[in-house]
Write an enzyme that holds these catalytic residues in place. Structure first.
Site, PDB file in Angstrom:
ATOM      1  N   GLU A 162       0.866  -1.265   0.066  1.00 30.07           N
ATOM      2  CA  GLU A 162      -0.087   0.031  -0.006  1.00 30.07           C
ATOM      3  C   GLU A 162       0.975   1.449   0.047  1.00 30.07           C
ATOM      4  O   GLU A 162       2.012   1.153   0.790  1.00 30.07           O
ATOM      5  CB  GLU A 162      -0.724  -0.199   1.353  1.00 30.07           C
ATOM      6  CG  GLU A 162      -1.766   1.168   1.760  1.00 30.07           C
ATOM      7  CD  GLU A 162      -2.320   1.254   2.981  1.00 30.07           C
ATOM      8  OE1 GLU A 162      -1.768   0.766   3.749  1.00 30.07           O
ATOM      9  OE2 GLU A 162      -3.306   1.917   3.235  1.00 30.07           O
ATOM     10  N   ASN A 200      -6.758   6.283  -1.730  1.00 36.07           N
ATOM     11  CA  ASN A 200      -5.859   5.524  -1.561  1.00 36.07           C
ATOM     12  C   ASN A 200      -6.248   4.326  -2.419  1.00 36.07           C
ATOM     13  O   ASN A 200      -7.085   3.495  -2.511  1.00 36.07           O
ATOM     14  CB  ASN A 200      -5.850   5.205   0.055  1.00 36.07           C
ATOM     15  CG  ASN A 200      -4.790   4.008   0.403  1.00 36.07           C
ATOM     16  OD1 ASN A 200      -4.146   3.432  -0.551  1.00 36.07           O
ATOM     17  ND2 ASN A 200      -4.439   4.037   1.635  1.00 36.07           N
ATOM     18  N   LYS A 257      -9.274   2.282  -1.907  1.00 31.02           N
ATOM     19  CA  LYS A 257      -9.730   1.521  -0.594  1.00 31.02           C
ATOM     20  C   LYS A 257     -10.938   2.014  -0.077  1.00 31.02           C
ATOM     21  O   LYS A 257     -11.216   3.286  -0.276  1.00 31.02           O
ATOM     22  CB  LYS A 257      -8.331   1.980   0.075  1.00 31.02           C
ATOM     23  CG  LYS A 257      -8.400   1.434   1.668  1.00 31.02           C
ATOM     24  CD  LYS A 257      -7.294   1.826   2.421  1.00 31.02           C
ATOM     25  CE  LYS A 257      -7.195   1.326   3.964  1.00 31.02           C
ATOM     26  NZ  LYS A 257      -5.656   1.796   4.285  1.00 31.02           N
ATOM     27  N   GLU A 262      -5.946   8.561   7.892  1.00 29.82           N
ATOM     28  CA  GLU A 262      -6.476   8.327   6.369  1.00 29.82           C
ATOM     29  C   GLU A 262      -7.815   8.872   6.279  1.00 29.82           C
ATOM     30  O   GLU A 262      -8.193   9.200   5.073  1.00 29.82           O
ATOM     31  CB  GLU A 262      -6.484   6.834   6.319  1.00 29.82           C
ATOM     32  CG  GLU A 262      -4.951   6.161   6.067  1.00 29.82           C
ATOM     33  CD  GLU A 262      -5.398   4.745   5.700  1.00 29.82           C
ATOM     34  OE1 GLU A 262      -5.833   4.463   4.782  1.00 29.82           O
ATOM     35  OE2 GLU A 262      -4.587   3.948   6.275  1.00 29.82           O
ATOM     36  N   CYS A 302      -5.007  -2.976   2.551  1.00 24.12           N
ATOM     37  CA  CYS A 302      -4.616  -2.950   4.057  1.00 24.12           C
ATOM     38  C   CYS A 302      -5.780  -3.329   4.982  1.00 24.12           C
ATOM     39  O   CYS A 302      -6.281  -4.384   5.046  1.00 24.12           O
ATOM     40  CB  CYS A 302      -3.843  -1.601   4.220  1.00 24.12           C
ATOM     41  SG  CYS A 302      -3.384  -1.656   6.083  1.00 24.12           S
ATOM     42  N   ASN A 332       0.302  -1.037   5.461  1.00 21.41           N
ATOM     43  CA  ASN A 332       1.139  -0.236   5.997  1.00 21.41           C
ATOM     44  C   ASN A 332       0.388  -0.387   7.594  1.00 21.41           C
ATOM     45  O   ASN A 332      -0.304   0.383   7.961  1.00 21.41           O
ATOM     46  CB  ASN A 332       1.223   1.121   5.808  1.00 21.41           C
ATOM     47  CG  ASN A 332       2.135   1.573   4.651  1.00 21.41           C
ATOM     48  OD1 ASN A 332       3.252   1.783   4.949  1.00 21.41           O
ATOM     49  ND2 ASN A 332       1.480   1.804   3.434  1.00 21.41           N
TER      50      ASN A 332
HETATM   51  N1  CDV Z   1      -3.133   1.369   6.589  1.00 22.19           N
HETATM   52  C1  CDV Z   1      -3.809   0.649   7.181  1.00 22.19           C
HETATM   53  O1  CDV Z   1      -5.050   0.665   6.862  1.00 22.19           O
HETATM   54  N2  CDV Z   1      -3.656   0.456   8.564  1.00 22.19           N
HETATM   55  C2  CDV Z   1      -4.591  -0.427   9.470  1.00 22.19           C
HETATM   56  C3  CDV Z   1      -4.011  -0.096  10.849  1.00 22.19           C
HETATM   57  C4  CDV Z   1      -4.513   1.299  11.331  1.00 22.19           C
HETATM   58  C5  CDV Z   1      -4.574  -0.931  11.857  1.00 22.19           C
HETATM   59  C6  CDV Z   1      -4.626  -1.943   9.254  1.00 22.19           C
HETATM   60  O2  CDV Z   1      -5.785  -2.368   9.247  1.00 22.19           O
HETATM   61  O3  CDV Z   1      -3.526  -2.677   9.160  1.00 22.19           O
END
Ligand code: CDV
Length: 312
Positions: A47, A110, A127, A146, A172, A197
Site C-alpha cells: 500500500e 488510496n 480503498k 487516513e 490494508c 502499512n
Molecule cells: N493502513 C491501514 O489501513 N492500517 C490499518 C491499521 C490502522 C490498523 C490496518 O488495518 O492494518
C-alpha cells in the site's frame, strides 16, 4: 493442467519522509529485476508504495497534502517501472495515493493498480475501509489520518480476468472485513493481491504485542483465502519509518488458508512462490460452492427475525 503464476511478494522496507519517489522507484526496480531472475510472472508491492506512510503526519496545508499524491499514473517518477515491467514481461500491483479529477472536482483516494505483462494498467481499486480519524488526536501515541486525506473508494470490489487468472485487489484495512473477500469470491476470484502499512503498535492499546497484531493480520487473510478458496498475497511495508515501526511479515497464502511463504526481514525482500490457480477449484466446487450451499433467502429470514438492519 496446472495454471501456475509465480508470484513475488515484494516487501518494501522503510521509506523515510525525506526520501524522493525516484529513489523508491529504483528500489522497486531492483526487486523487479530480482523477480525476473527468479522467474516471476507477477510482483506485488505494498500500500502507498511510493512514499513514507504520510497519513501519520497531521497537515493543514492543502498543497503540502497534494505533494504526497500522484496526479497521473504512470508519471515521470514511475514510468521507468512500467517500462521495465514491459521489457521483462512481468506484471505488477502497486499502491499509491491518487489525486483524481472527477465530475469537475479533485478527489483523493488510496489506490492500487494491476499492471499486466505488457506494462499496461488493467485494473484499478480504491480503498473502501479507511481506518483512523480525521482530526489530530492527542490521546493517541501516533496519528493515523487516513480519514482526513482520503475519500472512501468508489470502484467497488471487481475482479479482472488477466494473466491467465481471475485477480482481485483490496488494500490494508480492507483485509479485516470478510465481505471484501466474499464479494470477490462470488465473482470467482483466484488470487487476491493486497498491500499494507500496519504499525507495530496499536495507538489506542499500547500494550498490544506485535505477535498479536501479526496474528490478527494473518488470521483475516487466511480466513479470506480459505472461505473463498483463493490465493491471497499480502505484502507489507517493513522496518522503522520516521521512528514508526511497521509490521513486516509479508505472506503468500494458499486456497486452504495456509501460509506457504513468508518474509523474514524488516527490509526490501522478495518472497517467491508458485501459485497454481487450479488449486482454487476443489474448494470452489465443494465446501465453498456458493451456488449450491449459500442460502441467501435464509439470511433474510434471520434479519427479519432479529430486527437487524437489512442490507440496502
Ligand atoms: N493502513 C491501514 O489501513 N492500517 C490499518 C491499521 C490502522 C490498523 C490496518 O488495518 O492494518
Amino acid at each position: 493442467m496446472a495454471r501456475v503464476v509465480r508470484v513475488g511478494a515484494a516487501q518494501v522496507g522503510p521509506i523515510q519522509k525525506a526520501e524522493g519517489r525516484q529513489a523508491v522507484v529504483a528500489r522497486l526496480m531492483e526487486l523487479m529485476r530480482e523477480g525476473k531472475k527468479k522467474g516471476c510472472d507477477l510482483l506485488v508491492y505494498p500500500e502507498l508504495t511510493l512514499t513514507t506512510f504520510f497519513p501519520r503526519w497531521y497537515m493543514t496545508d492543502e498543497t503540502e497534502v497534494d505533494s504526497w499524491f500522484e496526479k497521473e499514473m504512470p508519471n515521470e517518477a514511475t514510468r521507468p517501472l512500467f517500462e521495465l515491467s514491459r521489457q521483462l514481461g512481468m506484471g505488477f500491483h502497486l499502491g499509491y495515493a491518487e489525486l483524481a479529477k472527477e465530475g469537475g472536482k479533485m478527489h483523493r483516494y488510496n489506490t492500487a493498480i494491476l499492471v499486466d505483462k505488457s506494462g499496461k494498467t488493467v485494473g484499478k481499486y480504491r480503498k473502501v475501509h479507511l481506518p483512523g480519524h480525521s482530526e489530530f488526536d492527542p490521546e493517541r501515541t501516533h496519528q493515523h489520518l487516513e480519514k482526513r486525506y482520503f475519500e472512501p473508494g468508489n470502484l467497488g470490489f471487481p475482479v479482472w480476468r488477466t494473466m491467465g487468472g481471475v485477480f482481485g485487489m483490496c488494500i490494508c484495512n480492507d483485509r479485516r472485513w470478510p465481505e471484501v473477500f466474499r464479494v470477490m469470491g462470488l465473482q470467482g476470484v483466484e488470487m487476491v493481491v493486497l498491500g499494507y502499512n500496519t504499525p507495530n503498535v496499536n495507538s489506542q492499546k499500547p500494550d498490544e504485542k506485535l505477535e498479536q497484531r501479526l496474528f490478527h493480520s494473518n488470521l483475516s487473510m487466511q480466513a479470506g483465502a480459505y472461505q473463498n478458496s483463493t490465493w491471497v498475497v499480502g505484502v507489507a511495508k517493513a522496518g522503522v519509518e520516521d521512528g514508526n515501526p511497521l509490521i513486516a511479515g509479508s505472506v503468500i497464502i494458499n486456497p486452504d488458508g495456509r501460509i506457504v511463504a513468508e518474509a523474514k526481514t524488516q527490509d526490501d525482500e522478495l518472497v517467491v512462490h508458485d501459485c497454481d490457480l487450479d488449486d482454487t477449484k476443489f474448494g470452489k466446487k465443494t465446501m465453498f460452492n456458493f451456488a449450491n450451499h449459500r442460502r441467501v433467502e435464509h439470511y433474510k429470514l434471520i434479519v427479519e427475525r432479529t430486527g437487524a438492519i437489512p442490507p440496502p
